[in-house]
Design a protein around this motif. Structure first.
Motif, PDB file in Angstrom:
ATOM      1  N   ASN A  48       0.848  -1.182   0.000  1.00 34.62           N
ATOM      2  CA  ASN A  48       0.000   0.000   0.000  1.00 34.62           C
ATOM      3  C   ASN A  48       0.889   1.240   0.000  1.00 34.62           C
ATOM      4  O   ASN A  48       1.808   1.367   0.803  1.00 34.62           O
ATOM      5  N   ILE A  49       0.638   2.169  -0.904  1.00 37.56           N
ATOM      6  CA  ILE A  49       1.517   3.326  -1.069  1.00 37.56           C
ATOM      7  C   ILE A  49       1.584   4.176   0.192  1.00 37.56           C
ATOM      8  O   ILE A  49       2.631   4.713   0.543  1.00 37.56           O
ATOM      9  N   LEU A  50       0.457   4.294   0.922  1.00 33.18           N
ATOM     10  CA  LEU A  50       0.440   5.084   2.144  1.00 33.18           C
ATOM     11  C   LEU A  50       1.182   4.385   3.272  1.00 33.18           C
ATOM     12  O   LEU A  50       1.846   5.017   4.099  1.00 33.18           O
ATOM     13  N   VAL A  51       1.123   3.051   3.290  1.00 28.85           N
ATOM     14  CA  VAL A  51       1.863   2.295   4.295  1.00 28.85           C
ATOM     15  C   VAL A  51       3.351   2.305   3.965  1.00 28.85           C
ATOM     16  O   VAL A  51       4.202   2.361   4.858  1.00 28.85           O
ATOM     17  N   ASN A  52       3.676   2.258   2.697  1.00 26.54           N
ATOM     18  CA  ASN A  52       5.071   2.286   2.272  1.00 26.54           C
ATOM     19  C   ASN A  52       5.770   3.572   2.700  1.00 26.54           C
ATOM     20  O   ASN A  52       6.995   3.607   2.828  1.00 26.54           O
ATOM     21  N   TYR A  53       4.980   4.610   2.931  1.00 26.74           N
ATOM     22  CA  TYR A  53       5.539   5.911   3.352  1.00 26.74           C
ATOM     23  C   TYR A  53       5.550   6.054   4.870  1.00 26.74           C
ATOM     24  O   TYR A  53       5.872   7.123   5.387  1.00 26.74           O
ATOM     25  N   TYR A  54       5.210   4.993   5.574  1.00 27.56           N
ATOM     26  CA  TYR A  54       5.101   5.034   7.036  1.00 27.56           C
ATOM     27  C   TYR A  54       6.426   5.488   7.669  1.00 27.56           C
ATOM     28  O   TYR A  54       6.452   6.326   8.580  1.00 27.56           O
ATOM     29  N   LEU A  55       7.555   4.922   7.209  1.00 30.55           N
ATOM     30  CA  LEU A  55       8.848   5.249   7.802  1.00 30.55           C
ATOM     31  C   LEU A  55       9.192   6.719   7.602  1.00 30.55           C
ATOM     32  O   LEU A  55       9.694   7.386   8.514  1.00 30.55           O
ATOM     33  N   VAL A  56       8.937   7.248   6.402  1.00 30.63           N
ATOM     34  CA  VAL A  56       9.203   8.669   6.138  1.00 30.63           C
ATOM     35  C   VAL A  56       8.390   9.543   7.085  1.00 30.63           C
ATOM     36  O   VAL A  56       8.899  10.520   7.663  1.00 30.63           O
ATOM     37  N   ILE A  57       7.125   9.192   7.249  1.00 32.41           N
ATOM     38  CA  ILE A  57       6.254   9.965   8.126  1.00 32.41           C
ATOM     39  C   ILE A  57       6.741   9.886   9.567  1.00 32.41           C
ATOM     40  O   ILE A  57       6.721  10.879  10.317  1.00 32.41           O
ATOM     41  N   ALA A  58       7.228   8.715   9.983  1.00 39.32           N
ATOM     42  CA  ALA A  58       7.702   8.562  11.356  1.00 39.32           C
ATOM     43  C   ALA A  58       8.916   9.443  11.618  1.00 39.32           C
ATOM     44  O   ALA A  58       9.012  10.105  12.661  1.00 39.32           O
ATOM     45  N   VAL A  59       9.859   9.476  10.682  1.00 41.69           N
ATOM     46  CA  VAL A  59      11.055  10.304  10.861  1.00 41.69           C
ATOM     47  C   VAL A  59      10.681  11.781  10.820  1.00 41.69           C
ATOM     48  O   VAL A  59      11.205  12.590  11.603  1.00 41.69           O
ATOM     49  N   ALA A  60       9.765  12.155   9.924  1.00 39.58           N
ATOM     50  CA  ALA A  60       9.322  13.552   9.874  1.00 39.58           C
ATOM     51  C   ALA A  60       8.644  13.962  11.174  1.00 39.58           C
ATOM     52  O   ALA A  60       8.867  15.069  11.685  1.00 39.58           O
ATOM     53  N   ALA A  61       7.796  13.071  11.720  1.00 40.02           N
ATOM     54  CA  ALA A  61       7.148  13.384  12.996  1.00 40.02           C
ATOM     55  C   ALA A  61       8.160  13.549  14.115  1.00 40.02           C
ATOM     56  O   ALA A  61       7.992  14.386  15.012  1.00 40.02           O
ATOM     57  N   THR A  62       9.243  12.786  14.074  1.00 42.98           N
ATOM     58  CA  THR A  62      10.285  12.914  15.096  1.00 42.98           C
ATOM     59  C   THR A  62      10.922  14.292  15.059  1.00 42.98           C
ATOM     60  O   THR A  62      11.305  14.845  16.093  1.00 42.98           O
ATOM     61  N   ALA A  63      11.031  14.865  13.878  1.00 39.92           N
ATOM     62  CA  ALA A  63      11.701  16.168  13.744  1.00 39.92           C
ATOM     63  C   ALA A  63      10.843  17.319  14.240  1.00 39.92           C
ATOM     64  O   ALA A  63      11.380  18.322  14.723  1.00 39.92           O
ATOM     65  N   VAL A  64       9.512  17.202  14.137  1.00 33.64           N
ATOM     66  CA  VAL A  64       8.668  18.373  14.416  1.00 33.64           C
ATOM     67  C   VAL A  64       7.689  18.188  15.566  1.00 33.64           C
ATOM     68  O   VAL A  64       7.087  19.167  16.012  1.00 33.64           O
ATOM     69  N   LEU A  65       7.488  16.973  16.039  1.00 34.18           N
ATOM     70  CA  LEU A  65       6.538  16.746  17.128  1.00 34.18           C
ATOM     71  C   LEU A  65       7.270  16.405  18.411  1.00 34.18           C
ATOM     72  O   LEU A  65       8.424  15.969  18.395  1.00 34.18           O
ATOM     73  N   SER A  66       6.588  16.584  19.524  1.00 33.49           N
ATOM     74  CA  SER A  66       7.158  16.231  20.823  1.00 33.49           C
ATOM     75  C   SER A  66       7.250  14.714  20.940  1.00 33.49           C
ATOM     76  O   SER A  66       6.604  13.988  20.187  1.00 33.49           O
ATOM     77  N   PRO A  67       8.044  14.186  21.893  1.00 33.00           N
ATOM     78  CA  PRO A  67       8.181  12.728  22.003  1.00 33.00           C
ATOM     79  C   PRO A  67       6.847  11.999  22.148  1.00 33.00           C
ATOM     80  O   PRO A  67       6.577  11.040  21.423  1.00 33.00           O
ATOM     81  N   ARG A  68       6.027  12.420  23.090  1.00 32.43           N
ATOM     82  CA  ARG A  68       4.753  11.732  23.276  1.00 32.43           C
ATOM     83  C   ARG A  68       3.851  11.926  22.054  1.00 32.43           C
ATOM     84  O   ARG A  68       3.163  10.991  21.622  1.00 32.43           O
ATOM     85  N   GLY A  69       3.881  13.125  21.495  1.00 33.39           N
ATOM     86  CA  GLY A  69       3.037  13.404  20.334  1.00 33.39           C
ATOM     87  C   GLY A  69       3.424  12.588  19.123  1.00 33.39           C
ATOM     88  O   GLY A  69       2.555  12.082  18.395  1.00 33.39           O
ATOM     89  N   ARG A  70       4.736  12.403  18.893  1.00 32.07           N
ATOM     90  CA  ARG A  70       5.152  11.667  17.697  1.00 32.07           C
ATOM     91  C   ARG A  70       4.789  10.182  17.785  1.00 32.07           C
ATOM     92  O   ARG A  70       4.322   9.594  16.807  1.00 32.07           O
ATOM     93  N   PHE A  71       4.992   9.571  18.956  1.00 30.19           N
ATOM     94  CA  PHE A  71       4.656   8.157  19.096  1.00 30.19           C
ATOM     95  C   PHE A  71       3.148   7.952  19.044  1.00 30.19           C
ATOM     96  O   PHE A  71       2.659   6.988  18.442  1.00 30.19           O
ATOM     97  N   LEU A  72       2.410   8.848  19.674  1.00 26.22           N
ATOM     98  CA  LEU A  72       0.952   8.746  19.641  1.00 26.22           C
ATOM     99  C   LEU A  72       0.430   8.887  18.217  1.00 26.22           C
ATOM    100  O   LEU A  72      -0.458   8.153  17.773  1.00 26.22           O
ATOM    101  N   TYR A  73       1.011   9.814  17.464  1.00 27.36           N
ATOM    102  CA  TYR A  73       0.586  10.049  16.079  1.00 27.36           C
ATOM    103  C   TYR A  73       0.816   8.805  15.213  1.00 27.36           C
ATOM    104  O   TYR A  73      -0.072   8.370  14.467  1.00 27.36           O
ATOM    105  N   ILE A  74       1.998   8.212  15.317  1.00 21.82           N
ATOM    106  CA  ILE A  74       2.330   7.061  14.481  1.00 21.82           C
ATOM    107  C   ILE A  74       1.475   5.849  14.850  1.00 21.82           C
ATOM    108  O   ILE A  74       0.998   5.103  13.970  1.00 21.82           O
ATOM    109  N   VAL A  75       1.272   5.626  16.137  1.00 19.33           N
ATOM    110  CA  VAL A  75       0.464   4.471  16.560  1.00 19.33           C
ATOM    111  C   VAL A  75      -0.994   4.651  16.144  1.00 19.33           C
ATOM    112  O   VAL A  75      -1.653   3.701  15.681  1.00 19.33           O
ATOM    113  N   LEU A  76      -1.525   5.867  16.288  1.00 20.95           N
ATOM    114  CA  LEU A  76      -2.924   6.106  15.921  1.00 20.95           C
ATOM    115  C   LEU A  76      -3.155   6.014  14.421  1.00 20.95           C
ATOM    116  O   LEU A  76      -4.292   5.773  13.968  1.00 20.95           O
TER     117      LEU A  76
END
Length: 807
Positions: A156-184
């Protein structure tokens, strides 16, 4: 270097949403820029696979609009990476003119603009991806797998981009916010699959990508937290360094003020009462003191040459000693030296000559020969001032006199030079002043300390230094796997792989269950070894080798049990698990074992592929899928450590610059205040003397009073500005010999009540005195319970902090 900043204690630890923005430190700023740059790299690599996926989607559905997803997903991270790289390289570039200067404002503005661009671009990426995920739930925009007729089903193209989104969230979101975002995101991604795909395949695919995303986020989050810790350590170091440098600068400024008052002011005031009429030498001394009051507070930085030093030295010594001083020179190398060093050399030599004029003559000695010599060569500059007078015994005189301890020894020490005094009774005195540019250090002396060498018959100054606080240790990954958050994530990853295994077992993907369970246990044991606390956080090489063997063995156990031909799909979950174990070895700073583990996994893939009759292209496809994550981890770790080390060096230099500037400002302020106070009191009298006014009885009295007050300020700074000074002045007018001493150090550590007791008792003793001498001494702290001693002709009184007798 970056501008000095102070890191707040809660930086990068917010509860959710965007990372807190107030004043992040340089380490965490550069780490975030590095992560943003890695987003671009990962997006570029993933973009290749996305283009293949989109091509398959277009061929399958006939919808060319799918190609719009490529720029929508790839362009924002590429823009962010370019901006982050510009900010990172600009912040690490030294100033063009002088590496000791701080970063120009234009460069800071450029870095700030780049930071705003990459943050905005990454937030746009998160918004675009989230919007597409939410739209995929009600709209069947993703083709189901049975429609895709290719040898290796594309994800799935959106799932294939999961890693990119996770690294991007790490750069701009707080620790709790980034993990919560990726899991949700996970349940929405699963819900976005077409109903024809069922639940098993979407769940396995999302969990596999979630595992990779969580692992990468854990590493990057740990790096950010370590960067925050380094920023906090640097902030503490900067504050401590500024305090040390400022305290040392205050001490030097006080000594400079004391030396100036002793050499230029008191030397004139103490002569006035002894002269029956004004003399040319007294007028010259008064004019020189008034002129020097204008420049005493300045600390010019422009260097001078040895030849210029000789000119200044000659003029100064001639003013003091006239033509009776024989001055010679030997300049074989015209050296550059700091102006403060030149001033210290001239002032110390002048004080040595004054001491000779005051003390060298005796009733049984004829004319005194006085000489001064300056030598400048490759070894530095040396000035000697000698006389053949009566001399003295350094063992008994030592450095008690301020003319020796303060105006010569301490002055040269503050200028990073040396002073040596050779003398013995009846054999004259030689003062040697030296400065060597090769041995000059950046450390600042902290205080006067004299040492006598009886065997050589001379007094020398020991040179203690105020050492800068240690720089924070460089970033190390060895303890990263032992932190609480990485441990939790490792456990979650193992659980997710167990769920994938369970789904594949229920789907009948394996011939036998026991080897697969054994493979899962091997991965679990390897994970436990990675998160175990090892001595000094260093995983032993033997245990690291066992982890490699477990990763390779798990792949052997699982791959050869796959019970269908063609593409293995997520039945080969052991490949990703083994690669994750190798990434853990990278975090444990065991890169050789990590790459050996990957090589073993690829070898197992090759043997299994050829042994089962599958297409050889599968070796490359599966091997590349494990190579890229490990390569990213390795590069992230190495570059992070390198950038952290360079940032630490830059911050240390910036802290030193800030501390020196603050110390310089403090020194100038103290000197300016001291000189203003002195000028206000002595200028009328010195001006009258300089203009040739006849010396009157009132002028003699005024000179004696000023001399006593200025000596009080030097010897007893605690009493300066208090009512004790007024009482001392009144007592001296009555003919009382008043001596004020402060051996405590400006009353440091005294309560307000104790200070009131001291001042009140001192005033009472001075007001009650009618004749003789009064000595008021603030006692050193080690002499408790005694706080203050008052000695008069009739009594000796020692008081405690309550004002009661301490006897």
């Amino acid at each position: 270097m970056t501008a000095p900043t102070t890191l707040p204690p809660d930086a990068d630890t917010g509860a959710g949403g965007r990372a807190p923005s107030p004043a992040p430190g340089p380490h965490i700023q550069r780490m975030r820029r590095l992560i943003a740059a890695f987003v671009a790299v990962i997006a570029a690599v993933t973009g290749i696979f996305i283009a293949i996926t989109i091509r398959v989607m277009v061929n399958t559905t006939g919808r060319w609009a799918f190609w719009l997803l490529l720029p929508a997903l790839v362009l924002p991270p590429v823009v962010a990476g370019a901006a982050a790289a510009i900010g990172l390289l600009t912040s690490m570039r030294r100033t063009d003119a002088n590496e000791d200067e701080e970063m120009p404002p234009e460069r800071l503005r450029r870095i700030g603009a780049a930071d705003r661009i990459w943050r905005t671009a990454l937030l746009v990426l998160l918004g675009v991806h989230t919007t597409l995920v939410l739209l995929a739930v009600p709209l069947p925009i993703i083709p189901f797998y049975d429609q895709v007729r290719v040898a290796a089903p594309v994800p799935n193209i959106l799932v294939n981009y999961y890693l990119v989104i996770a690294v991007a969230a790490t750069a701009v979101l707080s620790p709790r916010g980034r993990f919560l975002y990726i899991v949700l995101l996970a349940p929405f991604l699963i819900a976005g699959y077409p109903a024809q795909d069922g639940l098993r395949l979407p769940a396995e695919e999302v969990m596999i990508y979630l595992v990779s995303s969580l692992g990468n986020m854990a590493l990057l989050t740990w790096l950010l937290r370590q960067a925050q810790a380094l920023d906090e350590a640097d902030a503490r170091r900067r504050a401590l360094l500024i305090r040390l440098r400022t305290d040392a600068s205050r001490a030097r400024a006080r000594r400079r003020a004391d030396n100036f008052i002793h050499d230029r002011i008191l030397s004139v005031l103490k002569v006035i009462p002894t002269e029956s009429t004004e003399t040319a030498q007294l007028r010259a001394g008064a004019r020189e003191a008034l002129a020097d009051l204008d420049t005493a507070a300045a600390e010019p930085d422009a260097p001078v040459r040895s030849s210029e030093l000789l000119t200044a030295l000659t003029r100064r010594l001639r003013t003091i000693g006239g033509d009776d001083v024989v001055i010679s020179d030997s300049i074989t190398q015209d050296l550059n030296l700091p102006q403060e060093v030149a001033r210290a050399l001239v002032d110390a030599a002048a004080e040595a000559l004054r001491n000779s004029l005051t003390h060298a003559a005796g009733p049984d000695r004829g004319p005194i020969m006085r000489t001064a010599a300056l030598r400048s060569d490759a070894d530095g500059i040396t000035i000697t001032v000698s006389d053949d007078g009566r001399g003295f015994d350094p063992e008994h005189t030592g450095t008690i006199r301020h003319g020796v301890s303060g105006s010569i020894i301490a002055r040269m020490r503050d200028a990073q030079g040396q002073a040596r005094i050779d003398s013995s009774p009846g054999a004259g005195t030689t003062v040697t002043l030296s400065w060597n540019p090769r041995t000059t250090t950046a450390e600042s002396p902290t205080g006067p300390c004299a040492r006598t060498d009886p065997g050589a018959g001379r007094a020398q100054a020991a040179v203690p230094t105020a050492r800068a606080p240690a720089v924070a240790p460089p970033l190390s990954l060895t303890s990263s796997m032992e932190a609480r958050t990485p441990r939790i994530i490792v456990v979650c990853i193992v659980v997710l792989y167990a769920l994938v295994t369970l789904l594949e077992v229920r789907a009948g993907s394996y011939r036998r269950l026991v080897p697969v369970i054994a493979g899962l246990l091997a991965i679990g044991l390897a994970a436990l070894a990675l998160i175990k606390r090892w001595p000094a956080h260093r995983m032993p090489a033997r245990e690291a080798a066992l982890v490699v063997a477990a990763a390779g063995g798990a792949n052997v156990l699982v791959l050869f049990q796959i019970d269908f031909a063609g593409w293995p799909g997520y039945a080969a979950w052991c490949l990703g698990a083994g690669a994750a174990v190798c990434c853990g070895l990278i975090a444990r700073e065991r890169p050789r074992q990590a790459w050996a583990g990957l090589a073993l996994i690829i070898a197992v893939i090759g043997i299994w592929t050829l042994n089962t009759g599958r297409e050889p292209i599968i070796i490359i496809t599966l091997g590349a899928g494990q190579l890229f994550p490990l390569l990213i981890w390795h590069l992230t770790a190495r570059i992070s450590i390198d950038i952290t080390a360079r940032t630490a060096a830059s911050e240390a230099a910036g802290a030193e610059i800030t501390a020196r500037r603050r110390a310089h400002q403090e020194s100038e302020t103290l000197m300016r205040q001291a000189m203003t106070s002195v000028r206000r009191r002595v200028e009328p009298l010195l001006t009258a003397i300089a203009e040739g006014a006849p010396i009157t009885a009132g002028m003699r009295t005024r000179a004696r009073m000023l001399e006593a007050e200025l000596r009080d300020e030097r010897r007893a700074p605690f009493f300066t500005g208090t009512r004790v000074i007024e009482s001392a002045r009144a007592a001296r007018i009555r003919g009382i010999d008043v001596i004020l001493l402060d051996d405590r150090g400006t009353g440091n550590g005294l309560t307000d009540d104790a200070q009131e007791v001291i001042i009140g008792q001192a005033i009472r003793a001075l007001d009650d005195a009618r004749r003789g001498q009064v000595v008021i001494r603030l006692l050193p702290p080690r002499q408790r319970p005694g706080l203050l001693s008052i000695v008069t002709d009739n009594d000796i009184l020692t008081l405690n902090e309550n004002g009661a007798s301490a006897a």
